[in-house]
Design a protein around this motif. Structure first.
Motif, PDB file in Angstrom:
ATOM      1  N   PRO A 193       0.958   4.992  10.905  1.00 41.78           N
ATOM      2  CA  PRO A 193       0.026   5.427   9.856  1.00 41.78           C
ATOM      3  C   PRO A 193      -0.116   6.945   9.923  1.00 41.78           C
ATOM      4  O   PRO A 193      -0.309   7.505  10.998  1.00 41.78           O
ATOM      5  CB  PRO A 193      -1.277   4.718  10.218  1.00 41.78           C
ATOM      6  N   MET A 238       3.524   4.623   7.002  1.00 42.78           N
ATOM      7  CA  MET A 238       3.215   3.272   6.504  1.00 42.78           C
ATOM      8  C   MET A 238       3.240   3.159   4.979  1.00 42.78           C
ATOM      9  O   MET A 238       3.541   2.100   4.443  1.00 42.78           O
ATOM     10  CB  MET A 238       1.844   2.830   7.011  1.00 42.78           C
ATOM     11  N   THR A 265      -4.703   2.324  11.660  1.00 39.44           N
ATOM     12  CA  THR A 265      -4.579   1.637  10.370  1.00 39.44           C
ATOM     13  C   THR A 265      -5.957   1.168   9.905  1.00 39.44           C
ATOM     14  O   THR A 265      -6.827   0.858  10.726  1.00 39.44           O
ATOM     15  CB  THR A 265      -3.664   0.399  10.467  1.00 39.44           C
ATOM     16  N   GLN A 283      -4.352  -1.442   5.220  1.00 39.74           N
ATOM     17  CA  GLN A 283      -3.023  -1.060   5.710  1.00 39.74           C
ATOM     18  C   GLN A 283      -2.451  -2.124   6.643  1.00 39.74           C
ATOM     19  O   GLN A 283      -1.279  -2.480   6.548  1.00 39.74           O
ATOM     20  CB  GLN A 283      -3.091   0.284   6.428  1.00 39.74           C
TER      21      GLN A 283
END
Length: 317
Positions: free
Chosen positions: A163, A216, A237, A241
């Protein structure tokens, strides 16, 4: 006073005892009531019979560790001497094997008990979570598993993602286009790959898409099949996500999610997708969660002390 005499067989005393007998000095700290003397290829130990029996067992474990890894240092000594027993320290035989023959003949294998549990869990499950602090080998072991799967043609590609959360830094202020900004952020993944795949071959894999390294956001809308997929730094995240990523899983896919719940860089009041998923998927068949700790730290010995120091502060807050 009872005496125990142990002899090193097929092991170099100089390498086992360490420079200036430094390894013996470390071992002595764990057995303060025993008198331990190392000379030549023998160790003489004096003390109570019960303590001598325990020392004999632990010394055998240390010897077996050295024979397997040709290495003994402060971290490995601590792991052996503080484990509950040989059965706890060792793991299934196949998880201790060489994962990858890396660059310049480097043999890459799991180094600690929990790393070997991670390897074994990956062999048995299609989705594995590796949870633990920095330096415990989560990402490195995961990348080795991915490279092994690719080399053995179990998968057709490797996908590595993180991420893109700015850990105390602002990507917007870095020079260059998006790729140039993200490359330093993805550097740990590149570093691990460079240990395992020659430079030219790695460049070819990245160029033709066999190995993909991306944030991501690039995963959205995709179906990730025939792939070994690693989500690194998963503590950063969000709920959305994490759900998006986990539902990308396609046929013949292996997912490995790594993270450290103690190093969350998300804005306040934003719940970590990793913390949430550990609660809701803990009992799902086919998913295994491996927890690593400071005993698995394989960086400089000071890293473990840093982790311990921060742990004390965090427990007070």
């Amino acid at each position: 006073m009872n005496e125990l005499i142990l002899e090193l067989i097929e092991i170099s005393p100089r390498e086992f005892f360490g420079q200036g007998n430094e390894n013996i000095d470390i071992i002595k700290k764990y057995f303060p009531k025993l008198k331990i003397v190392a000379r030549g290829n023998k160790i003489k130990v004096y003390g109570d019979e019960e303590l001598l029996e325990e020392f004999d067992k632990r010394f055998d474990m240390l010897s077996q560790h050295f024979l397997k890894y040709n290495k003994l240092d402060e971290n490995s000594i601590e792991r052996v001497l503080t484990s509950n027993g040989k059965e706890d320290y060792e793991s299934p035989a196949n998880s201790g094997e060489v994962l990858v023959h890396g660059v310049s003949g480097r043999l890459i294998k799991a180094q600690t008990m929990n790393q070997r549990r991670l390897v074994d869990a990956s062999f048995k499950n299609d989705m594995v979570f590796a949870i633990g602090p920095a330096g415990t080998g989560k990402t490195y072991t995961g990348v080795a598993l991915a490279v092994k799967a690719l080399k053995e043609r179990q998968v057709k590609r490797i996908i590595l993602t993180r991420p893109a959360v700015e850990a105390g830094e602002n990507l917007g202020f870095l020079p260059g286009d998006l790729q140039e900004k993200l490359d330093p952020y993805m550097q740990p993944l590149y570093d691990a790959l460079r240990d395992m795949i020659p430079t030219e071959k790695l460049a070819h894999y990245i160029e033709n898409g066999t190995i993909q390294i991306a944030p991501m956001a690039f995963m959205r809308g995709r179906t990730l099949d025939n792939a070994f997929v690693i989500l690194d730094e998963a503590q950063n995240t969000t709920h959305a996500q994490m759900k998006m990523f986990l539902t990308r899983m396609g046929k013949n896919a292996k997912f490995l999610i790594t993270g450290d719940p103690g190093q969350i860089d998300l804005p306040r009041r934003v719940i970590s997708g990793l913390k949430e998923v550990l609660l809701i998927l803990g009992n799902v068949e086919g998913i295994e969660m491996i927890y690593l700790d400071d005993k698995d730290v394989i960086r400089h010995k000071l890293v473990k002390k840093v982790i311990d120091a921060y742990k004390n502060i965090e427990h007070q807050n």
